[in-house]
Design a protein around this motif. Structure first.
Motif, PDB file in Angstrom:
ATOM      1  N   THR A 203       0.839  -1.206   0.000  1.00 36.39           N
ATOM      2  CA  THR A 203       0.000   0.000   0.000  1.00 36.39           C
ATOM      3  C   THR A 203       0.865   1.243   0.000  1.00 36.39           C
ATOM      4  O   THR A 203       1.888   1.314   0.688  1.00 36.39           O
ATOM      5  CB  THR A 203      -0.930   0.000   1.237  1.00 36.39           C
ATOM      6  N   PRO A 227      -4.115  -3.089  -2.147  1.00 42.26           N
ATOM      7  CA  PRO A 227      -4.780  -3.958  -1.169  1.00 42.26           C
ATOM      8  C   PRO A 227      -5.281  -3.238   0.085  1.00 42.26           C
ATOM      9  O   PRO A 227      -5.710  -3.894   1.048  1.00 42.26           O
ATOM     10  CB  PRO A 227      -3.697  -4.985  -0.821  1.00 42.26           C
ATOM     11  N   ILE A 228      -5.226  -1.944   0.123  1.00 48.36           N
ATOM     12  CA  ILE A 228      -5.682  -1.199   1.305  1.00 48.36           C
ATOM     13  C   ILE A 228      -7.149  -1.522   1.594  1.00 48.36           C
ATOM     14  O   ILE A 228      -7.959  -1.687   0.689  1.00 48.36           O
ATOM     15  CB  ILE A 228      -5.496   0.317   1.109  1.00 48.36           C
ATOM     16  N   LYS A 229      -7.492  -1.610   2.877  1.00 48.27           N
ATOM     17  CA  LYS A 229      -8.865  -1.929   3.265  1.00 48.27           C
ATOM     18  C   LYS A 229      -9.175  -1.294   4.615  1.00 48.27           C
ATOM     19  O   LYS A 229      -8.272  -0.849   5.355  1.00 48.27           O
ATOM     20  CB  LYS A 229      -9.074  -3.445   3.352  1.00 48.27           C
ATOM     21  N   LYS A 230     -10.463  -1.275   4.944  1.00 48.45           N
ATOM     22  CA  LYS A 230     -10.912  -0.690   6.214  1.00 48.45           C
ATOM     23  C   LYS A 230     -10.291  -1.457   7.385  1.00 48.45           C
ATOM     24  O   LYS A 230     -10.236  -2.688   7.388  1.00 48.45           O
ATOM     25  CB  LYS A 230     -12.437  -0.747   6.316  1.00 48.45           C
ATOM     26  N   ASP A 232      -7.098  -1.100   8.337  1.00 56.96           N
ATOM     27  CA  ASP A 232      -5.642  -1.098   8.233  1.00 56.96           C
ATOM     28  C   ASP A 232      -5.051   0.054   9.051  1.00 56.96           C
ATOM     29  O   ASP A 232      -5.606   1.162   9.078  1.00 56.96           O
ATOM     30  CB  ASP A 232      -5.195  -0.962   6.776  1.00 56.96           C
ATOM     31  N   SER A 254     -12.634   4.203   5.537  1.00 55.27           N
ATOM     32  CA  SER A 254     -13.329   3.895   4.283  1.00 55.27           C
ATOM     33  C   SER A 254     -12.394   4.145   3.113  1.00 55.27           C
ATOM     34  O   SER A 254     -11.425   4.912   3.224  1.00 55.27           O
ATOM     35  CB  SER A 254     -14.597   4.740   4.136  1.00 55.27           C
ATOM     36  N   VAL A 255     -12.684   3.463   1.997  1.00 51.63           N
ATOM     37  CA  VAL A 255     -11.928   3.647   0.758  1.00 51.63           C
ATOM     38  C   VAL A 255     -12.930   3.850  -0.371  1.00 51.63           C
ATOM     39  O   VAL A 255     -13.908   3.098  -0.489  1.00 51.63           O
ATOM     40  CB  VAL A 255     -11.028   2.426   0.460  1.00 51.63           C
ATOM     41  N   GLN A 256     -12.704   4.877  -1.182  1.00 49.45           N
ATOM     42  CA  GLN A 256     -13.600   5.127  -2.306  1.00 49.45           C
ATOM     43  C   GLN A 256     -12.801   5.625  -3.509  1.00 49.45           C
ATOM     44  O   GLN A 256     -11.659   6.056  -3.374  1.00 49.45           O
ATOM     45  CB  GLN A 256     -14.687   6.152  -1.951  1.00 49.45           C
ATOM     46  N   TRP A 264      -7.650   5.970  -5.902  1.00 42.18           N
ATOM     47  CA  TRP A 264      -8.572   5.851  -4.771  1.00 42.18           C
ATOM     48  C   TRP A 264      -8.212   6.868  -3.691  1.00 42.18           C
ATOM     49  O   TRP A 264      -7.084   7.364  -3.615  1.00 42.18           O
ATOM     50  CB  TRP A 264      -8.508   4.441  -4.174  1.00 42.18           C
ATOM     51  N   ALA A 266      -8.743   7.389   0.625  1.00 42.35           N
ATOM     52  CA  ALA A 266      -9.103   6.723   1.884  1.00 42.35           C
ATOM     53  C   ALA A 266      -9.282   7.763   2.984  1.00 42.35           C
ATOM     54  O   ALA A 266      -8.559   8.769   3.046  1.00 42.35           O
ATOM     55  CB  ALA A 266      -8.036   5.706   2.285  1.00 42.35           C
TER      56      ALA A 266
END
Length: 290
Positions: A203, A227-230, A232, A254-256, A264, A266
């Protein structure tokens, strides 16, 4: 006999003699075995009892009054001593609570710095917060470390939980710290933080703004497929001198997709709590320690 009559001729002596005879007779009468008292005895006893009652009760009241006054004086002294003891206990309790809290903070700080030393070769100088400026345009605080302590402009300042800000001004005895909550991508003097995920170094992104409405840091320039996700934990990547590697920034909420759809964005919840400041730490890198 003539002498006796001469003596009896003295009226005063005669009266005394008669009284003595009557007294002896009265004594003999009272000493005899009787069931009831004679009226002279009753009269005498009643008179004596009445007189004693007149003097005894007021004397008892007066004696009781003085005794009560003495007891009140003793109670007052005891009350004063209890008040002093209570005040002393309150002070000692407050001092104990303060020392206990301070000891807890120092233990946490020691544990934190030792853990960080094992991970990265940094040193941490504990600083106390002197003042806080909550102005949205210039969020900053002042710490009690300055140039005499080796503090320089650009050094990172952290709490036990995470990144707080960067030293922006230094005097001999104090330093001003600009908070990361004042970061703005539109400000040419605001430098972004290159970051990655603690458990996933694939990331990459830049934390360069703070959203006042959501109270979140904004992480941009995240490539699609990252691969970043909520959940992390985001830490500094350490590619600049201002932000050493491994400083905790916050947690992904959150990621959008970004506005232009190629990258993206975050939202990062800051790890540090920007209130109720206690101890902070100025981070010294190996180069700054020389």
């Amino acid at each position: 006999m003539l002498k006796l009559f001469k003596l009896l001729g003295n009226k005063r002596l005669f009266v005394i003699l008669i009284a003595l005879v009557m007294f002896i007779a009265l004594m003999g009468f009272t000493l005899g075995p009787r069931a009831n008292l004679s009226w002279p005895e009753k009269f005498l006893r009643d008179t004596v009892g009445f007189v004693q009652n007149i003097f005894y009760k007021p004397a008892g009241y007066v004696a009781g009054l003085f005794k009560d006054i003495g007891n009140m004086r003793d109670i007052y002294k005891e009350n004063e001593q209890l008040k002093i003891a209570l005040a002393q206990y309150t002070r000692e309790k407050a001092n104990y609570n303060f020392m206990e809290e301070q000891n807890k903070d120092l233990q946490e700080a020691l544990h934190f710095t030792e853990a960080q030393k094992e991970k990265y070769n940094y040193s941490y100088h504990i600083a106390q917060v002197i003042s806080v400026n909550s102005d949205p345009v210039n969020r900053s605080l002042v710490i009690d470390l300055g140039a005499r302590d080796g503090v320089k402009v650009g050094q990172s300042v952290i709490s036990v939980k995470g990144m707080v800000g960067v030293v922006s001004h230094v005097s001999n005895f104090t330093s001003t710290v600009k908070l990361i909550t004042s970061m703005d991508a539109k400000d040419p003097n605001s430098n972004g933080i290159a970051v990655t995920a603690m458990n996933n170094h694939q990331t990459f992104g830049i934390v360069e703004s703070y959203d006042e409405a959501t109270q979140m840091l904004i992480m941009t320039q995240i490539k699609q497929g990252d691969p970043i996700k909520k959940g992390d934990t985001i830490v500094s990547l350490g590619d600049t001198d201002k932000y050493p590697r491994g400083l905790i920034i916050g947690t992904v909420e959150s990621v959008q997709e970004s506005q232009f759809g190629k990258t993206w964005t975050a939202m990062i919840k800051p790890a540090a709590e920007f209130q109720d400041w206690k101890q902070l730490f100025v981070v010294f890198t190996p180069e700054e320690q020389k």
